[in-house]
Design a protein around this motif. Structure first.
Motif, PDB file in Angstrom:
ATOM      1  N   CYS A 113       0.835  -1.199   0.000  1.00 40.62           N
ATOM      2  CA  CYS A 113       0.000   0.000   0.000  1.00 40.62           C
ATOM      3  C   CYS A 113       0.869   1.248   0.000  1.00 40.62           C
ATOM      4  N   ILE A 114       0.523   2.201  -0.854  1.00 39.45           N
ATOM      5  CA  ILE A 114       1.132   3.536  -0.839  1.00 39.45           C
ATOM      6  C   ILE A 114       0.004   4.518  -0.583  1.00 39.45           C
ATOM      7  N   THR A 115       0.070   5.240   0.526  1.00 43.26           N
ATOM      8  CA  THR A 115      -1.013   6.147   0.867  1.00 43.26           C
ATOM      9  C   THR A 115      -0.504   7.535   1.227  1.00 43.26           C
ATOM     10  N   ASN A 116      -1.131   8.534   0.641  1.00 43.88           N
ATOM     11  CA  ASN A 116      -0.915   9.911   1.086  1.00 43.88           C
ATOM     12  C   ASN A 116      -1.802  10.125   2.301  1.00 43.88           C
ATOM     13  N   ASN A 117      -1.198  10.485   3.431  1.00 43.56           N
ATOM     14  CA  ASN A 117      -2.009  10.732   4.617  1.00 43.56           C
ATOM     15  C   ASN A 117      -1.408  11.862   5.442  1.00 43.56           C
ATOM     16  N   GLU A 144       2.041  -6.510   3.025  1.00 42.79           N
ATOM     17  CA  GLU A 144       3.434  -6.818   3.348  1.00 42.79           C
ATOM     18  C   GLU A 144       4.202  -5.562   3.727  1.00 42.79           C
ATOM     19  N   HIS A 145       3.891  -4.466   3.027  1.00 48.93           N
ATOM     20  CA  HIS A 145       4.606  -3.213   3.284  1.00 48.93           C
ATOM     21  C   HIS A 145       3.677  -2.046   2.994  1.00 48.93           C
ATOM     22  N   VAL A 146       3.760  -1.016   3.814  1.00 53.42           N
ATOM     23  CA  VAL A 146       2.954   0.193   3.648  1.00 53.42           C
ATOM     24  C   VAL A 146       3.883   1.397   3.662  1.00 53.42           C
ATOM     25  N   ILE A 147       3.730   2.286   2.686  1.00 59.93           N
ATOM     26  CA  ILE A 147       4.453   3.557   2.688  1.00 59.93           C
ATOM     27  C   ILE A 147       3.434   4.659   2.916  1.00 59.93           C
ATOM     28  N   GLU A 148       3.630   5.426   3.984  1.00 62.32           N
ATOM     29  CA  GLU A 148       2.761   6.548   4.313  1.00 62.32           C
ATOM     30  C   GLU A 148       3.505   7.856   4.044  1.00 62.32           C
ATOM     31  N   SER A 149       2.887   8.735   3.299  1.00 57.65           N
ATOM     32  CA  SER A 149       3.553  10.001   2.953  1.00 57.65           C
ATOM     33  C   SER A 149       3.962  10.779   4.200  1.00 57.65           C
ATOM     34  N   GLY A 153       7.908  11.343   4.151  1.00 62.53           N
ATOM     35  CA  GLY A 153       8.341  12.685   3.764  1.00 62.53           C
ATOM     36  C   GLY A 153       8.287  12.922   2.268  1.00 62.53           C
ATOM     37  N   VAL A 154       7.609  12.055   1.550  1.00 60.77           N
ATOM     38  CA  VAL A 154       7.407  12.198   0.103  1.00 60.77           C
ATOM     39  C   VAL A 154       5.998  11.709  -0.183  1.00 60.77           C
ATOM     40  N   ARG A 155       5.328  12.321  -1.157  1.00 58.02           N
ATOM     41  CA  ARG A 155       3.930  11.981  -1.412  1.00 58.02           C
ATOM     42  C   ARG A 155       3.693  11.755  -2.899  1.00 58.02           C
ATOM     43  N   LYS A 156       2.665  10.966  -3.194  1.00 55.84           N
ATOM     44  CA  LYS A 156       2.243  10.834  -4.580  1.00 55.84           C
ATOM     45  C   LYS A 156       1.762  12.194  -5.076  1.00 55.84           C
ATOM     46  N   PRO A 157       2.046  12.540  -6.318  1.00 57.55           N
ATOM     47  CA  PRO A 157       2.530  11.720  -7.436  1.00 57.55           C
ATOM     48  C   PRO A 157       4.043  11.738  -7.658  1.00 57.55           C
ATOM     49  N   ASP A 158       4.829  12.051  -6.644  1.00 58.18           N
ATOM     50  CA  ASP A 158       6.291  12.026  -6.790  1.00 58.18           C
ATOM     51  C   ASP A 158       6.721  10.607  -7.160  1.00 58.18           C
ATOM     52  N   PRO A 159       7.401  10.419  -8.298  1.00 59.54           N
ATOM     53  CA  PRO A 159       7.789   9.063  -8.716  1.00 59.54           C
ATOM     54  C   PRO A 159       8.643   8.325  -7.690  1.00 59.54           C
ATOM     55  N   ILE A 161       8.196   7.798  -4.604  1.00 63.50           N
ATOM     56  CA  ILE A 161       7.470   6.971  -3.643  1.00 63.50           C
ATOM     57  C   ILE A 161       7.118   5.611  -4.242  1.00 63.50           C
ATOM     58  N   TYR A 162       6.883   5.563  -5.543  1.00 66.63           N
ATOM     59  CA  TYR A 162       6.600   4.289  -6.208  1.00 66.63           C
ATOM     60  C   TYR A 162       7.874   3.442  -6.293  1.00 66.63           C
ATOM     61  N   MET A 163       8.991   4.102  -6.574  1.00 65.80           N
ATOM     62  CA  MET A 163      10.254   3.378  -6.650  1.00 65.80           C
ATOM     63  C   MET A 163      10.688   2.890  -5.271  1.00 65.80           C
ATOM     64  N   MET A 164      10.372   3.643  -4.224  1.00 62.91           N
ATOM     65  CA  MET A 164      10.652   3.179  -2.864  1.00 62.91           C
ATOM     66  C   MET A 164       9.958   1.846  -2.614  1.00 62.91           C
ATOM     67  N   MET A 165       8.702   1.753  -3.083  1.00 65.75           N
ATOM     68  CA  MET A 165       7.974   0.505  -2.894  1.00 65.75           C
ATOM     69  C   MET A 165       8.592  -0.628  -3.702  1.00 65.75           C
ATOM     70  N   CYS A 166       8.888  -0.376  -4.963  1.00 64.17           N
ATOM     71  CA  CYS A 166       9.483  -1.418  -5.802  1.00 64.17           C
ATOM     72  C   CYS A 166      10.801  -1.915  -5.222  1.00 64.17           C
ATOM     73  N   GLU A 167      11.618  -0.973  -4.737  1.00 67.83           N
ATOM     74  CA  GLU A 167      12.904  -1.348  -4.145  1.00 67.83           C
ATOM     75  C   GLU A 167      12.704  -2.187  -2.894  1.00 67.83           C
ATOM     76  N   HIS A 168      11.722  -1.821  -2.080  1.00 69.78           N
ATOM     77  CA  HIS A 168      11.463  -2.614  -0.873  1.00 69.78           C
ATOM     78  C   HIS A 168      11.018  -4.030  -1.231  1.00 69.78           C
ATOM     79  N   LEU A 169      10.154  -4.148  -2.241  1.00 65.46           N
ATOM     80  CA  LEU A 169       9.649  -5.454  -2.647  1.00 65.46           C
ATOM     81  C   LEU A 169      10.680  -6.247  -3.445  1.00 65.46           C
ATOM     82  N   GLY A 170      11.695  -5.557  -3.963  1.00 62.31           N
ATOM     83  CA  GLY A 170      12.683  -6.217  -4.799  1.00 62.31           C
ATOM     84  C   GLY A 170      12.121  -6.617  -6.142  1.00 62.31           C
ATOM     85  N   LEU A 171      11.180  -5.810  -6.642  1.00 61.38           N
ATOM     86  CA  LEU A 171      10.523  -6.100  -7.912  1.00 61.38           C
ATOM     87  C   LEU A 171      10.689  -4.940  -8.886  1.00 61.38           C
TER      88      LEU A 171
END
Length: 218
Positions: A113-117, A144-149, A153-159, A161-171
């Protein structure tokens, strides 16, 4: 599904797992005699530096948000304090989405999950409480993993935050599906290579996700 082999499904929270907060915003606007979608228009002005953006990055506190948002609203011709907006920032959990999370997990897909909050208060748009009895936390526990803006300290639509998730998942992004109720947040995900689904309703989201994965959901 084509030739793509998806490994993970990444969800936005508010407006995807829960009903859209815009519905609550519209009710508040009606109660206050404000134009429809006025709150969205305030948040769309200077979208990377306005009060909402700063609050979602935890750069200001709730008191400062209250003051700044009210000033931004007045600049657009209407009076609305920020604390009133925060008070309605919640959403009812969509049970069909929770069922889909369980189905996806059982099928072996990784869930995230990636959420702006914002960092204070309670509800779908607030930072996680950590309370295991909280209904929102019970849904978050499925990821498995949640990124909260407000914590990253970064929020969507900043690219980033999506890459942070991919890197964490290793995908790679191409191995991920991303769902969000805002097109502006889907666009960078798609540009990076994710299969992006813009959510307009729970039924539509599950239909599109089912088609991508080739399995019934909901």
């Amino acid at each position: 599904m084509g030739d793509r082999q998806f490994k993970a499904v990444v969800f936005d929270f508010g407006g995807v797992i829960t009903a859209s907060p815009f519905e609550a915003f519209n009710r508040l606007e009606e109660e206050r005699g404000l134009p429809a979608d006025f709150i969205r228009s305030v948040n769309a002005a200077n979208p990377h530096s306005n009060a909402w953006a700063q609050f979602e990055r935890a750069e200001i506190d709730a008191r400062r948000f209250d003051v700044l948002f009210e000033a931004e609203a007045e600049a657009l011709g209407h009076r609305l304090e920020g604390r009133a907006v925060l008070a309605v920032l919640s959403g009812a959990i969509r049970p069909e989405m929770v069922r889909a999370l369980d189905q996806l997990g059982q099928a072996g897909y990784r869930l995230a999950c990636i959420t702006n909050n914002v960092p204070s208060g309670h509800g779908a748009g607030m930072a996680r409480s950590g309370d295991a009895q909280d209904a929102y936390e019970q849904v978050f526990a499925r990821f498995e993993h949640v990124i909260e803006s407000s914590k990253a300290g970064v929020r969507k639509p900043d690219p980033r935050i999506y890459m942070m998730m991919c890197e964490h998942l290793g995908l790679a992004p191409a191995q991920c599906i991303y769902l969000d109720d805002l097109g502006i947040n889907c666009k960078p995900a798609a540009t990076l290579g994710m299969a992006a689904i813009k959510v307009t309703s729970g039924a539509q989201a599950l239909a599109d996700l089912s088609a991508l994965l080739g399995m019934p959901l909901g």
